[in-house]
Write a protein that holds these residues in place. Structure first.
Motif, short mmCIF file in Angstrom:
data_model
loop_
_atom_site.label_atom_id
_atom_site.label_comp_id
_atom_site.label_asym_id
_atom_site.label_seq_id
_atom_site.Cartn_x
_atom_site.Cartn_y
_atom_site.Cartn_z
N GLY A 1 36.67 41.28 47.28
CA GLY A 1 37.91 41.39 48.02
C GLY A 1 39.16 41.81 47.06
N ARG A 2 38.88 42.33 45.83
CA ARG A 2 39.96 42.78 44.95
C ARG A 2 39.66 44.23 44.32
N VAL A 3 40.47 44.71 43.75
CA VAL A 3 40.55 45.89 43.26
C VAL A 3 41.37 46.13 41.88
N ALA A 4 40.79 46.55 40.64
CA ALA A 4 41.35 46.48 39.52
C ALA A 4 42.26 47.67 39.54
N THR A 5 43.64 47.48 38.67
CA THR A 5 44.45 48.76 38.60
C THR A 5 44.80 48.57 37.37
N PRO A 6 45.65 49.56 36.71
CA PRO A 6 46.27 49.31 35.58
C PRO A 6 47.67 48.30 35.68
N LEU A 7 48.26 48.15 36.91
CA LEU A 7 49.07 47.21 37.17
C LEU A 7 48.43 45.84 37.50
N GLY A 8 47.13 45.52 37.26
CA GLY A 8 46.58 44.15 37.49
C GLY A 8 45.44 44.12 38.49
N VAL A 9 44.96 43.13 38.74
CA VAL A 9 43.70 42.98 39.78
C VAL A 9 44.57 42.46 41.19
N LEU A 10 44.41 43.57 42.31
CA LEU A 10 45.00 43.02 43.46
C LEU A 10 44.10 42.71 44.55
N PRO A 11 44.66 41.94 45.32
CA PRO A 11 43.95 41.71 46.62
C PRO A 11 43.64 43.05 47.70
N ALA A 12 42.30 43.22 48.04
CA ALA A 12 42.10 44.29 49.07
C ALA A 12 41.50 43.55 50.28
N PRO A 13 42.44 42.98 51.19
CA PRO A 13 42.04 42.32 52.35
C PRO A 13 41.62 43.41 53.37
N GLY B 1 44.34 51.53 31.42
CA GLY B 1 43.66 51.50 32.71
C GLY B 1 42.57 50.64 32.75
N ALA B 2 42.04 50.19 33.87
CA ALA B 2 40.87 49.38 34.21
C ALA B 2 39.72 49.70 33.46
N ASP B 3 39.54 50.90 33.32
CA ASP B 3 38.34 51.34 32.38
C ASP B 3 38.76 51.74 30.96
N VAL C 1 46.69 55.29 30.67
CA VAL C 1 47.42 55.88 32.01
C VAL C 1 48.86 55.57 32.02
N THR C 2 49.67 56.76 32.63
CA THR C 2 51.10 57.08 32.45
C THR C 2 51.61 56.46 33.98
#
Length: 377
Positions: free
Chosen positions: A254-266, A318-320, A324-325
């Motif tokens: 239920g979440r997705v990792a991004t360069p700005l943090g792990v965010l909820p993905a409802p 980045g998450a990987d 990332v800019t």
């Protein structure tokens, strides 16, 4: 109970030039006293729709109704443009060079008794703050003044419907801001239903009560400026209004990792590939040790002062693990020097998430299962 009738309604309009489909099944309505903007990139069909509404372009498919009365389509002989009771303002203003300002405005008042025309001319000139220019000729007026006269001429016959085609595009940026403020005031005072074509998203958001955003001859999304900005139905809509930072990811638990943090993905299934879009103004610089939202560290690589905001580029991991800019609009006064460390935070409610196809293109949602605004819930 009385049902309100739209001042202007276009239903299932399609139009082709030779074999090129310019408009494909577009429908819209404008209520009395409402300003509606047809917005989209060049060539999307918005000016064609305006010309069809005015009767300047023959209707090929669909129906045009004004005040509940069919003026084109429905198997009827179309009402000619001069009998539709609409006011027109074109991109080039189309003022008659051989007539002075008063003559230009009086030209469309043939239905008014001759003795009443000077009074109506004076009335609309006062409405657009051009009373001192009745005897001037178009060539002696600035671009902004010509725009005001074109609007006055369109308003003079007291039309129920005004059609404006890119009316501010020929003005410089600073003058354009002032003229559109004045125009909106005059339009609201007139009470006319207004349909305006523009390719400028800022202009549409300022002028419109509702926006119809078009792409490839179709209406992609319609609604209030706030709705289109905050709840876009696909990445095209989100990208059209501002630049965005884009991150690809996969939903896990239920979440997705991004360069700005792990965010909820409802509303997204685990394993779904998603595209996360974040506008630069949604990302905030925070002092060390503060911020209730997740904070990520980065390096400021570039900063430009734009007056109201600073435009920043920040390098993140980045998450990987790759660099990332991200672009940030910072409204604060203090900005670190390039090369300095900065902390960024993002409220998850300000991120947009869309399901993607295997090719990476955002796909349409069914209900809210595949297109959602990220939230903390």
């Amino acid at each position: 109970m009385t049902v309100a009738v739209a001042a202007l309604e276009l239903h299932d309009i399609s139009h082709a030039y030779d074999n090129n489909l310019a408009v494909a099944g577009a429908s819209l309505h404008v209520d009395e006293g409402e300003v509606v903007c047809l917005l989209g990139p060049s060539g999307c069909g918005k000016s064609t729709i305006l010309r069809i509404a005015a009767g300047l372009e023959p209707l090929q498919q669909g129906e045009v109704r004004m005040g509940g009365v069919t003026v084109a389509g429905g198997g009827l002989i179309p009402v000619p443009p001069e009998r539709r009771g609409v006011g027109l303002v074109f991109q080039d203003f189309a003022l008659f060079p051989h007539l002075n300002v008063a003559g230009n405005i009086a030209f469309g008042l043939s239905d008014l008794a001759p003795r009443e025309r000077p009074h109506r001319v004076a009335e609309v000139l006062a409405q657009v703050d051009m009373s001192d220019f009745a005897e001037a000729y178009p060539h002696a007026l600035s671009g902004g003044q010509q725009q005001r006269i074109a609007l006055a001429r369109a308003l003079a016959p007291r039309p129920r419907i005004l059609l404006l085609d890119e009316p501010f595009s020929g003005l410089d940026a600073r003058l354009r801001e002032q003229i559109r403020e004045d125009t909106l005031r005059v339009l609201k005072q007139s009470g006319a239903a207004t349909l305006m074509v523009t390719h400028d998203p800022d202009e549409a958001m300022f002028m419109a009560d509702r926006i119809y955003l078009m792409k490839g001859g179709r209406v992609v999304q319609s609604g209030s400026p706030d709705a289109l900005y905050r709840r876009p139905v696909d990445p095209f809509v989100a990208r059209f209004f501002t630049a965005v930072n884009e991150f690809a990811g996969v939903v896990t638990a239920g979440r997705v990792a991004t360069p700005l943090g792990v965010l909820p993905a409802p509303g997204f299934r685990d394993g779904m590939r998603v595209l996360v879009l974040v506008r630069p103004e949604a990302i905030h610089l925070v002092p060390a040790g503060t911020g209730s939202e997740p904070v990520v560290a980065g390096t400021l690589t570039q900063a430009r002062f734009l007056g109201g905001v600073h435009w920043l580029e920040v390098s993140l991991r980045g998450a990987d693990g790759a660099g990332v800019t991200v672009k940030v609009h910072h409204a604060g006064r203090d900005v670190p020097e390039a090369g300095g460390r900065v902390l960024l935070t993002l409220d998850p409610r300000d991120a947009l998430i869309f399901a993607t196809t295997s090719a990476g293109d955002a796909e349409a949602a069914r209900g809210s299962d595949e297109i959602s605004v990220l939230s903390n819930s």
